[in-house]
Scaffold this motif. Structure first.
Motif, PDB file in Angstrom:
ATOM      1  N   MET A 231      68.131   9.323  45.395  1.00 61.01           N
ATOM      2  CA  MET A 231      67.492  10.639  45.318  1.00 61.01           C
ATOM      3  C   MET A 231      67.357  11.097  43.866  1.00 61.01           C
ATOM      4  O   MET A 231      66.357  11.720  43.489  1.00 61.01           O
ATOM      5  CB  MET A 231      68.274  11.660  46.139  1.00 61.01           C
ATOM      6  CG  MET A 231      68.194  11.432  47.639  1.00 61.01           C
ATOM      7  SD  MET A 231      68.773  12.827  48.636  1.00 61.01           S
ATOM      8  CE  MET A 231      70.496  12.897  48.135  1.00 61.01           C
ATOM      9  N   LEU A 232      68.339  10.779  43.023  1.00 62.82           N
ATOM     10  CA  LEU A 232      68.250  11.143  41.610  1.00 62.82           C
ATOM     11  C   LEU A 232      67.083  10.426  40.943  1.00 62.82           C
ATOM     12  O   LEU A 232      66.291  11.043  40.206  1.00 62.82           O
ATOM     13  CB  LEU A 232      69.560  10.794  40.900  1.00 62.82           C
ATOM     14  CG  LEU A 232      69.572  10.976  39.378  1.00 62.82           C
ATOM     15  CD1 LEU A 232      69.398  12.447  39.016  1.00 62.82           C
ATOM     16  CD2 LEU A 232      70.860  10.415  38.778  1.00 62.82           C
ATOM     17  N   LEU A 233      66.936   9.126  41.190  1.00 61.08           N
ATOM     18  CA  LEU A 233      65.837   8.382  40.589  1.00 61.08           C
ATOM     19  C   LEU A 233      64.490   8.893  41.087  1.00 61.08           C
ATOM     20  O   LEU A 233      63.532   9.007  40.311  1.00 61.08           O
ATOM     21  CB  LEU A 233      65.984   6.892  40.904  1.00 61.08           C
ATOM     22  CG  LEU A 233      67.140   6.160  40.217  1.00 61.08           C
ATOM     23  CD1 LEU A 233      67.188   4.711  40.667  1.00 61.08           C
ATOM     24  CD2 LEU A 233      67.011   6.240  38.708  1.00 61.08           C
ATOM     25  N   GLY A 234      64.407   9.201  42.388  1.00 57.25           N
ATOM     26  CA  GLY A 234      63.152   9.740  42.905  1.00 57.25           C
ATOM     27  C   GLY A 234      62.783  11.064  42.270  1.00 57.25           C
ATOM     28  O   GLY A 234      61.612  11.297  41.930  1.00 57.25           O
ATOM     29  N   LEU A 235      63.768  11.930  42.079  1.00 53.22           N
ATOM     30  CA  LEU A 235      63.509  13.221  41.446  1.00 53.22           C
ATOM     31  C   LEU A 235      63.032  13.049  40.012  1.00 53.22           C
ATOM     32  O   LEU A 235      62.074  13.707  39.573  1.00 53.22           O
ATOM     33  CB  LEU A 235      64.767  14.074  41.480  1.00 53.22           C
ATOM     34  CG  LEU A 235      64.642  15.432  40.782  1.00 53.22           C
ATOM     35  CD1 LEU A 235      64.542  16.543  41.830  1.00 53.22           C
ATOM     36  CD2 LEU A 235      65.815  15.702  39.877  1.00 53.22           C
ATOM     37  N   LEU A 236      63.666  12.157  39.259  1.00 58.23           N
ATOM     38  CA  LEU A 236      63.299  11.969  37.864  1.00 58.23           C
ATOM     39  C   LEU A 236      61.917  11.329  37.733  1.00 58.23           C
ATOM     40  O   LEU A 236      61.137  11.701  36.847  1.00 58.23           O
ATOM     41  CB  LEU A 236      64.353  11.118  37.154  1.00 58.23           C
ATOM     42  CG  LEU A 236      65.740  11.760  37.024  1.00 58.23           C
ATOM     43  CD1 LEU A 236      66.706  10.811  36.328  1.00 58.23           C
ATOM     44  CD2 LEU A 236      65.663  13.076  36.278  1.00 58.23           C
ATOM     45  N   LEU A 237      61.598  10.362  38.594  1.00 56.48           N
ATOM     46  CA  LEU A 237      60.263   9.770  38.545  1.00 56.48           C
ATOM     47  C   LEU A 237      59.198  10.802  38.910  1.00 56.48           C
ATOM     48  O   LEU A 237      58.100  10.813  38.330  1.00 56.48           O
ATOM     49  CB  LEU A 237      60.185   8.569  39.496  1.00 56.48           C
ATOM     50  CG  LEU A 237      60.952   7.316  39.066  1.00 56.48           C
ATOM     51  CD1 LEU A 237      60.817   6.231  40.120  1.00 56.48           C
ATOM     52  CD2 LEU A 237      60.462   6.805  37.716  1.00 56.48           C
TER      53      LEU A 237
END
Length: 433
Positions: A231-237
């Motif tokens: 979820m963190l990577l999705g938010l940052l992308l």
């Protein structure tokens, strides 16, 4: 370029160093769950690797604040950082709760929407939208917020869906971040657009986070990123996508061109942010759409889990886990390179074409049966060596632990030896070979 590479290195090193500590803490705080039918791994493996990635993210942001160029172009002129800190912090909290105790799918979706709303309302949102053949559409506050939140939630779940094999989600996100980095840096240097700096910096940090975590997550993985990391990577992308959209004025770009051909290529840069995120994550997004359609057609909830994702199908047709991951890496790299190639004028295309040719050749080799057997044999030998080394390291610890439990009790009777917790409740070690 130097400042971005330094920030990427900081995220890489901090994530790498803290992942081992987070793994130990995860084993004690959140014991690995029992295996499920849809799981590919054969031994329970600790999660919460996303916490280490978040620490790398925070360290890189703190370090970037002390670099003069980034401090001027990102921290002084943009509301990006406060919004990212609020949104990512809320998602990390939600992810830790989900990885430790489990959260209902609808509650998790509501939490994602809430975290995305906080980040968007803090300033990370699309102000205007370039539409091919029509021009630039200025969005009103409501439309801007709704569209931005939708992009964030879709990207979060796309990354979450692809997190099914060792190193798959981390590598795919690293490829996407590098593609965004190349595109954003070209905007900043080639088009002299300093407002692209926030997107470039976040892309560099995400790439560093993924590289640092992949050192521990490549098959056989010692720790998973869990929903905390995906979820963190999705938010940052998603944040990179939002920051990249609307940073280029189409009229100014076309006026700066010296010919119609150059104007065509330069104007394509305006619309690339609309395409690049879907090209970098084309496979996980297609997989997500197929999963929703498949589950809905079967009369099940679209959030229910199954074992029919793309990476599962690659395993079913005979590919090993490592080779399946590499195949998806190469496909994503080829699609991303093709999108970036469209914005480059013909004189500057040869390096990208050579890289695409090398990627295509590597993909072809991976698909050859003879190459499969050789690659699998090398992987078996490598994992066997790792298994033997880990077994040698675990023997002294297990012997000392059992010897301590054999000490005589208060009435002179020896206490029974407890089972070897190094393998049962502590460090869950993954068999190799």
């Amino acid at each position: 370029m130097r400042e971005y590479l330094v920030v990427m290195a900081v995220a890489w090193v901090v994530t790498y160093l803290t992942t081992g500590l987070v793994r130990v803490a995860a084993i004690r705080f959140a014991p690995p769950p029992e295996l499920r039918d849809r799981d590919v791994h054969t031994v329970p493996t600790p999660r919460l690797g996303g916490v280490a990635m978040y620490l790398g993210f925070l360290a890189a942001l703190l370090f970037a604040a002390h670099l003069p160029m980034l401090h001027q172009w990102v921290y002084n002129t943009s509301l990006t950082i406060p919004g990212l800190l609020w949104g990512s912090g809320l998602l990390i909290l939600l992810g830790v709760i989900d990885d430790r105790w489990g959260v209902d799918a609808l509650i998790k979706l509501a939490g994602q929407v809430f975290a995305a709303s906080v980040m968007v309302l803090s300033g990370v949102q699309i102000q205007w939208l370039p539409i091919p053949g029509y021009g630039t559409v200025v969005l009103d506050p409501t439309s801007s917020a709704v569209l931005s939140i939708l992009i964030v939630v879709v990207m979060i779940n796309a990354v979450n869906f692809v997190d099914g094999l060792d190193g798959l989600a981390g590598g795919m996100c690293a490829i996407a971040a590098l593609a965004f980095f190349a595109y954003g840096y070209r905007l900043q240097v080639g088009y002299f657009i300093s407002t692209a700096a926030p997107a470039v910096m976040i892309a560099a940090i995400v790439a560093g986070m993924c590289f640092g975590f992949l050192c521990h997550n490549w098959s056989p993985a010692r720790i998973f990123m869990g929903d905390t990391g995906s979820m963190l990577l999705g938010l940052l992308l998603a944040a990179i996508t939002i920051l990249a959209i609307g940073q280029v004025d189409p009229d100014l770009v076309i006026q700066a061109a010296h010919s119609q051909t150059a104007a065509t290529h330069k104007s394509l840069a305006v619309y690339i942010p609309l395409v690049l995120p879907f090209s970098c994550l084309a496979l996980p997004m297609i997989d997500m759409i197929m999963a929703v359609v498949r589950r809905t057609a079967a009369g099940r909830s679209p959030f229910s889990a199954d074992k029919q994702h793309l990476h599962h199908r690659l395993l079913q047709i005979g590919h090993s886990r490592q080779r399946a991951v590499l195949i998806m890496y190469l496909w994503s790299s080829l699609i991303s390179a093709a999108v970036i190639l469209a914005t480059v004028t013909p004189p500057h295309r040869p390096p990208i074409l050579y890289a695409m040719g090398a990627l295509g050749l590597w993909l072809l080799v991976l698909l050859l049966p003879q190459a499969r057997r050789r690659m699998d044999a090398r992987a078996d030998r490598r994992t066997a060596r790792h298994a033997a080394a880990r077994a040698r390291r675990s023997v002294p610890v297990a012997t000392a632990f059992n010897a301590e439990n054999a000490v005589a009790g208060p009435h002179g009777a020896a206490r029974p030896q407890l089972p070897d917790l190094v393998h049962s409740a502590g460090e869950t070690r993954r068999p190799h070979g």
